[in-house]
Design an enzyme around this catalytic site. Structure first.
Site, PDB file in Angstrom:
ATOM      1  CB  SER A 248      -0.183 -29.369  -5.268  1.00 44.56           C
ATOM      2  OG  SER A 248       0.287 -28.219  -4.610  1.00 44.56           O
ATOM      3  CE  LYS A 249      -7.333 -31.195  -3.784  1.00 46.32           C
ATOM      4  NZ  LYS A 249      -8.363 -31.820  -3.011  1.00 46.32           N
ATOM      5  NE  ARG A 250       0.854 -29.067   0.570  1.00 45.17           N
ATOM      6  CZ  ARG A 250       2.088 -28.769   0.180  1.00 45.17           C
ATOM      7  NH1 ARG A 250       2.624 -27.642   0.572  1.00 45.17           N
ATOM      8  NH2 ARG A 250       2.771 -29.590  -0.599  1.00 45.17           N
TER       9      ARG A 250
END
Ligand code: GLU
Length: 494
Positions: A248-250
């Site tokens: 995930s980007k986060r």
């Protein structure tokens, strides 16, 4: 039929590795089939979409070299058409007005709503407004009661489609709720928008992440309701994090962002080659392909069903990204035609303020030979201004370990290397043969090993413990620089 595919990112962050791979597969498929690669920015989630993200995605695509064949489509510009489609379905009684107060409405998530219904022991199709007569429904709407528009999914039956990667897909209607097409504020929802735009853009193949398989069933229902031909779907295996969890980007930050690789001195060609192998292979040992070869070889039937893993270790600087990405980049740096590499090296040296115009003029041959010599041990373009700095500047760093091990451990080198410098400076032609003769001469006179002389000289000349053959390094740096650096006391005092 000309194939038309699209890459449809939502601008809610930078271009990450999974999206970049989706873009690549779409691009390769379009070019392989002589079709068109289109770009649609799905910016309908007003709360999460940002123009900064759009810019970052476009930058990532530009770096990778995926230029769309037609004008970019911004999904938010098509909202009127999406609304019109919902109204058409309403007029044809394929959709209905749902007056359930907003807080009581189930969201878009089928699983939760199915679970909720099961818990409440309710039927999927028990919406009291589903079968309201047109008059009643119109009356409530005219009275100003807010409503959403939902698709009327048939009581019995199933959606089916043949996925080009995962094969036959079926879902019983009982597992699909009457999905919302238009929110009560008139905002078209995701699945409606995607289908309308794909129809409008005459998309023939929808190639996207496997996480969209559930949506595909809902979209098939919308295609059928609108009486449109559905495209061929090809869902791609996921790219997982090292722990096999979701990437995930986060959570994973910069390591999954394309601009990170651009800024870290990766070559787009190498990164594309790395990306293509995350979920596809031509079914042969070979792994390094030119872009033209990839275009020629790419096909949907060689896409893997199994998820790929992107390996890296956030706590280990050496393995900050997948070793294979680094290896692939090094392969490209080492082996790509020198004329193709030079512009990238030029850009790197320019940004490090090490570039001189002579490198394209009087010193062109020297520059090309030097780049060819030093690239053999490099991993990224950054190495040309980092490890390679001593070839382009007098202002370079000394690796303390190299100085301690190869210089200070042999105090006699202070005198020996000065003598070496003097003899170099005395020769007319500073050729490979002359250099070799002098180094041998000194080695014999001082009754030492050639390695001691060479390693000491390397530390003084380049600041490093490793590098290309020293005879070539002397020759490359030339008589004057070599002499000066061999006599310099700077490193001895470190
Ligand atoms: N906008 C969606 C995403 O970024 C892709 C939708 C699609 O490809 O159909 O995941």
């Amino acid at each position: 039929m000309t194939t038309r595919v699209r890459f449809a990112p939502s601008p809610t962050g930078y271009l990450h590795i999974g999206s970049a791979r989706t873009a690549l597969f779409n691009y390769l498929f379009a070019k392989h089939t002589g079709g068109k690669f289109l770009l649609r920015i799905e910016d309908t989630d007003l709360a999460r979409s940002t123009s900064e993200s759009t810019r970052s995605i476009l930058e990532g695509l530009e770096w990778l070299g995926f230029a769309p064949d037609e004008t970019i489509v911004y999904q938010s510009n098509n909202a009127d058409q999406h609304r019109a489609a919902a109204l058409k379905l309403l007029a044809e009684s394929k959709a209905y007005l749902d007056f359930t107060p907003k807080e009581d409405r189930t969201g878009g998530d089928v699983k939760t709503s199915i679970q909720e219904k099961a818990r409440a022991n309710k039927n999927q199709r028990d919406n009291e407004f589903r079968d309201l007569s047109k008059e009643e429904s119109d009356q409530k709407a005219a009275a100003g009661e807010p409503f959403a528009i939902r698709l009327k999914v048939a009581e019995t039956g199933k959606t089916t489609f043949e996925d080009a990667v995962y094969g036959l897909q079926e879902r019983d209607y009982t597992e699909i709720e009457d999905l919302v097409l238009l929110r009560s504020d008139g905002h078209p929802l995701y699945n409606l928008a995607v289908v309308c735009d794909d129809i409008e853009m005459q998309i023939t193949h929808v190639i996207r992440g496997q996480d969209h398989l559930t949506n595909a069933h809902k979209q098939v229902l919308i295609y059928e309701a609108l009486g449109a031909n559905k495209p061929i779907f090809a869902h791609l295996p996921l790219i997982l994090a090292p722990n096999k969890g979701k990437l995930s980007k986060r959570k994973h930050g910069a390591v999954v962002s394309m601009t990170t690789y651009r800024d870290a001195g990766f070559l787009a060609a190498a990164f594309r080659n790395f990306l293509v192998l995350l979920g596809w292979s031509a079914g042969e040992e070979k792994e390094i392909y030119t872009f033209d070869e990839l275009i020629e070889k790419f096909s949907l039937d060689h896409i893997h069903k199994n998820n790929a893993v992107f390996n890296f270790d956030a706590n280990d600087a050496k393995h900050w990204t997948d070793d294979k990405a680094i290896w692939m980049n090094a392969e490209y740096v080492r082996t790509m035609p020198i004329a193709e590499l030079i512009p990238f090296v030029k850009a790197e040296l320019k940004s490090a303020k090490l570039w001189r115009d002579e490198y394209e003029d009087d010193d062109k041959t020297w520059f090309e030979n030097t780049v060819d010599l030093i690239r053999q041990r490099f991993f990224t373009l950054k190495d040309f201004s980092g490890q390679g700095r001593a070839y382009f500047s007098e202002d370079f760093d000394f690796d303390q370990a190299a100085i301690d091990k190869n210089l200070k451990k042999f105090p006699d080198l202070k005198i020996w290397l000065t003598e070496l410098a003097n003899r170099f400076e005395a020769v007319e032609d500073f050729t490979h043969d002359e250099i070799e003769r002098i180094v041998k001469e000194i080695t014999e006179e001082k009754q030492t090993k050639m390695g001691v002389i060479m390693n000491g000289a390397r530390a003084l000349l380049t600041g490093l413990a490793v590098g290309p053959s020293m005879l070539t390094v002397f020759e490359t740096l030339g008589k004057e620089k070599t002499g000066r650096r061999l006599k310099s006391q700077i490193a001895w005092n470190l």
